[in-house]
Design an enzyme around this catalytic site. Sequence first.
Site, PDB file in Angstrom:
ATOM      1  N   HIS A 284       0.840  -1.207   0.000  1.00  0.00           N
ATOM      2  CA  HIS A 284       0.000   0.000   0.000  1.00  0.00           C
ATOM      3  C   HIS A 284       0.874   1.256   0.000  1.00  0.00           C
ATOM      4  CE1 HIS A 284      -3.190   2.803   1.475  1.00  0.00           C
ATOM      5  NE2 HIS A 284      -2.156   3.324   2.126  1.00  0.00           N
ATOM      6  N   GLU A 285       1.865   1.284   0.871  1.00  0.00           N
ATOM      7  CA  GLU A 285       2.732   2.464   0.950  1.00  0.00           C
ATOM      8  C   GLU A 285       3.535   2.651  -0.332  1.00  0.00           C
ATOM      9  OE1 GLU A 285       2.368   4.582   3.301  1.00  0.00           O
ATOM     10  OE2 GLU A 285       0.980   3.290   4.384  1.00  0.00           O
ATOM     11  N   HIS A 288       1.763   4.636  -3.000  1.00  0.00           N
ATOM     12  CA  HIS A 288       1.854   6.103  -2.972  1.00  0.00           C
ATOM     13  C   HIS A 288       3.047   6.594  -3.786  1.00  0.00           C
ATOM     14  CE1 HIS A 288      -1.401   6.704  -0.201  1.00  0.00           C
ATOM     15  NE2 HIS A 288      -0.835   5.993   0.768  1.00  0.00           N
ATOM     16  N   GLU A 362      -5.764   7.238  -0.839  1.00  0.00           N
ATOM     17  CA  GLU A 362      -5.512   6.038  -0.037  1.00  0.00           C
ATOM     18  C   GLU A 362      -6.196   4.816  -0.644  1.00  0.00           C
ATOM     19  OE1 GLU A 362      -3.454   5.773   2.355  1.00  0.00           O
ATOM     20  OE2 GLU A 362      -2.974   7.897   2.635  1.00  0.00           O
ATOM     21  N   ASP A 366      -4.578   1.275  -1.851  1.00  0.00           N
ATOM     22  CA  ASP A 366      -5.113  -0.047  -1.510  1.00  0.00           C
ATOM     23  C   ASP A 366      -5.207  -0.931  -2.750  1.00  0.00           C
ATOM     24  OD1 ASP A 366      -5.379   0.525   1.161  1.00  0.00           O
ATOM     25  OD2 ASP A 366      -7.526   0.975   1.062  1.00  0.00           O
TER      26      ASP A 366
END
Length: 426
Positions: A284-285, A288, A362, A366
């Site tokens: 997930h990070e 970004h 966000e 995901d």
Amino acid sequence: MSAAGRGSARAALLVAAVLGVALVVVIAVRTPWSLLPTPPGGAAPVSDDAGLPAAVVARAEALAADIRPASLANLLLGLAVSALFGLTRLGSRLVAALGRPVGQRWPLTVLLGTVALVVVGRLATLPISAYGEVVRHRYGLSTRSWPLWLRDVAVSTAIDAGLTALGLLALVALARRAPRTWWAWAAGGAAALVVVGSFLYPVVIEPAFNSFTPLAAGQLRTDLLELAEESGTPVEDVLVADASRRTTALNAYVSGFGSTRRVVLYDTLLSDVPDDEIESIVAHELGHVATDDVLTGTLIGALGAAGAVALLGWLLGWTPLLRRAGADSAGDPRVVPLVMLLVALGTLVSTPVQNLVSRHVEARADLHALDLTDDAAAFEEMQRRLAETNVSDPSPPVPWQWWFGSHPTAAQRIAMAEDWLRLDDR
């Protein structure tokens, strides 16, 4: 106000409007408003409990009932204190009084006045903050000793006071040197500071609160480095933050740019969280980074900061407002309390917009995690674990989520994973 002053104020308002339009365009274009097509049979329903046990949901709701009123009280009290100093002569008198021992030299007056106002504001809300810490201890979220809590409050206050004082010193200096165009120079400086801050935060601010050590060599470290490569966002290192000194919460993030980019894991993740769930949260990070969310956020922040300063230039050209605050102009050190109030109000008004964008960003991260790991089961279990360990309400009240929610709820994130699974018969 003179004709020249009115012209400068109108120009500031025009520039603020133009920057505002540019900001809206960037947000509209760069925000991922739609991520997944509707799967056959319709979207998965968003449950109220995210599949969590009733006792876990009840505990999260109890924490929310204890902490939300305190959070609102903290916010409102902070604004009230800012309004007391910014919209009455009390603030200007305080700044002037602090300037007397230093001969009313304006740079020192600005610095002393700003630091004093920041400290007074923090002291006013300190009892509520202490209550919040008591609640977090009660629910097992906080592990900080009170000396460490006080240390963290002192460090964050010092950083806030220092940065605010330097920013206001630059603003007042520009207003004294260029009374008609100061806002234009300040707007450019604010935008530049947002950009510089994005690069410096990982190496300047983060170490003030946590220590970092490399993750020991092993399968997890190898898998995370390979995951970053597969994501197209290689990292230089995988670090572990000593977050357990302060919290039991689970978290991970990617920070830095280029040669400073690293995956950071809270040490709380390494105790009993399975590797596949850790990989899910790291994926997930990495999402970004893969979609340049930090760069987009920096651009949005720079445009927002520049537009806000231009708007500030218009507001500080309004004589009745200055008179109420006890200041003569933007170059008067006594304007400091008013500027701090206007910044606080601007931050409050912009919060729901920032969080609206953040929730969509966000959700895209995901989706990146699901695509990268191809493991919806680990993703869903990680979301439930996060909600349980972090004592997060899986389905908070809509108004609260709309204003303060920076992430989709746990129930919404799990529902998206279910939709992802049903597409293409995964």
